[in-house]
Motif scaffolding. Structure first.
Motif, PDB file in Angstrom:
ATOM      1  N   SER A 148       0.742  -1.282  -0.025  1.00 25.53           N
ATOM      2  CA  SER A 148      -0.098   0.031  -0.056  1.00 25.53           C
ATOM      3  C   SER A 148       0.945   1.308   0.047  1.00 25.53           C
ATOM      4  O   SER A 148       0.724   2.215  -0.742  1.00 25.53           O
ATOM      5  CB  SER A 148      -1.118  -0.082   1.225  1.00 25.53           C
ATOM      6  N   ILE A 149       1.675   1.188   0.920  1.00 20.23           N
ATOM      7  CA  ILE A 149       2.700   2.350   1.002  1.00 20.23           C
ATOM      8  C   ILE A 149       3.792   2.606  -0.233  1.00 20.23           C
ATOM      9  O   ILE A 149       3.790   3.772  -0.790  1.00 20.23           O
ATOM     10  CB  ILE A 149       3.516   2.400   2.093  1.00 20.23           C
ATOM     11  N   LEU A 152       1.416   4.117  -2.966  1.00 17.12           N
ATOM     12  CA  LEU A 152       1.068   5.555  -2.736  1.00 17.12           C
ATOM     13  C   LEU A 152       2.321   6.152  -3.234  1.00 17.12           C
ATOM     14  O   LEU A 152       2.318   7.339  -3.789  1.00 17.12           O
ATOM     15  CB  LEU A 152       0.924   5.811  -1.407  1.00 17.12           C
ATOM     16  N   ARG A 156       0.936   8.126  -6.723  1.00 13.53           N
ATOM     17  CA  ARG A 156       0.143   9.472  -6.155  1.00 13.53           C
ATOM     18  C   ARG A 156       0.623  10.492  -7.146  1.00 13.53           C
ATOM     19  O   ARG A 156      -0.258  11.074  -7.466  1.00 13.53           O
ATOM     20  CB  ARG A 156       0.791   9.662  -4.910  1.00 13.53           C
ATOM     21  N   VAL A 180      -3.073   4.259  -3.514  1.00 13.17           N
ATOM     22  CA  VAL A 180      -3.043   3.421  -2.341  1.00 13.17           C
ATOM     23  C   VAL A 180      -3.179   2.070  -2.851  1.00 13.17           C
ATOM     24  O   VAL A 180      -2.990   0.900  -1.880  1.00 13.17           O
ATOM     25  CB  VAL A 180      -3.214   3.869  -0.975  1.00 13.17           C
TER      26      VAL A 180
END
Length: 269
Positions: A148-149, A152, A156, A180
């Motif tokens: 997830s990170i 991101l 993003r 994410v």
């Protein structure tokens, strides 16, 4: 245990299972049918105390303490203590500890007047987990948290660039919520055997609503110790927000083609 008892006394019965789940990591009161609905709607991640929760607490403290003191090192100490306390209070799970370690690394950079670097913080936290227990890399919590990170950090900015016509606050929020969710898709299919298409849109609304619930939970917790008569005001205020989250979950899960059940992908895939 003491905190759970205080929440039972200050939060309405309808809202209590959700508050205990997202605030203390106690999923025992969430029914199987409700959990399935959250999974099918693509927002089950909010039921696990994760980096989202730590991030909300960190941001709330960062802005709140700025109003109380100009001493940056005092703010760092208080924030570190609060974030670490919450991570352990919620069960010391991989996702919450990862977020707490990253916050600690960010604040350490501020303490030593250095520029914080997200990829470095992510890598160092993973290294610490690997040194402590190498087998952790095979756990679902570790994989989803770090994917997830990483997702991101990778997506993003490109997504935000494509949303340049949006206001800045909307561009930053939408790009983060969408980014994410990209890399965790294979791990989600492997774990839950489904992919939720509706979750991409549902999370745009649910994440801000979760922030409100967590802020109200923080207020309820502190007031239950220092001003008990006021705590139920904030505890009861969680009810309409939680109703909105559960309604979004029910609506998204019930939509035709909003999710698709799949078999586990082969390792090459």
């Amino acid at each position: 245990q003491d905190l759970a008892e205080r929440l039972v006394a200050t939060v309405p019965e309808k809202a209590l299972p959700f508050v205990l789940t997202v605030w203390l990591g106690d999923r025992q009161r969430i029914g199987g049918e409700t959990y399935t609905t959250f999974v099918e709607s693509g927002i089950a991640h909010i039921l696990a105390v994760s980096g989202v929760h730590i991030g909300i607490i960190y941001i709330t403290l960062a802005y709140g303490l700025r109003l109380l003191t100009k001493n940056s090192r005092y703010r760092i100490v208080v924030t570190l203590f609060a974030v670490g306390l919450f991570a352990f209070m919620a069960g010391a799970r991989v996702s919450s500890l990862r977020a707490a370690i990253m916050v600690a690394l960010y604040l350490s950079a501020e303490w030593f007047e250095r520029e914080p670097d997200a990829p470095t913080a992510l890598g160092l936290s993973a290294l610490l987990f690997g040194v402590h227990n190498p087998d952790v890399i095979f756990t679902v919590g570790f994989q989803l948290s770090y994917l997830s990170i990483a997702s991101l950090l990778l997506f993003r900015a490109p997504i935000a660039d494509r949303l340049e016509r949006f206001p800045r606050w909307a561009r930053e929020g939408v790009s983060a919520v969408l980014a994410v969710q990209i890399l965790p898709i294979p791990a989600t299919i492997l774990t839950f055997h489904l992919v939720s298409f509706g979750g991409f849109l549902a999370n745009l609304v649910v994440i801000p609503l979760l922030s409100i619930v967590l802020c109200l939970s923080i207020a309820t917790t502190f007031l239950s110790y220092i001003m008990p008569p006021l705590a139920p005001w904030f505890g009861h205020a969680t009810t309409p927000v939680i109703w909105c989250i559960e309604t979004i979950a029910d609506t998204t899960a019930s939509l035709r083609f909003s999710h698709l059940y799949l078999t586990s992908p082969a390792w090459p895939a």
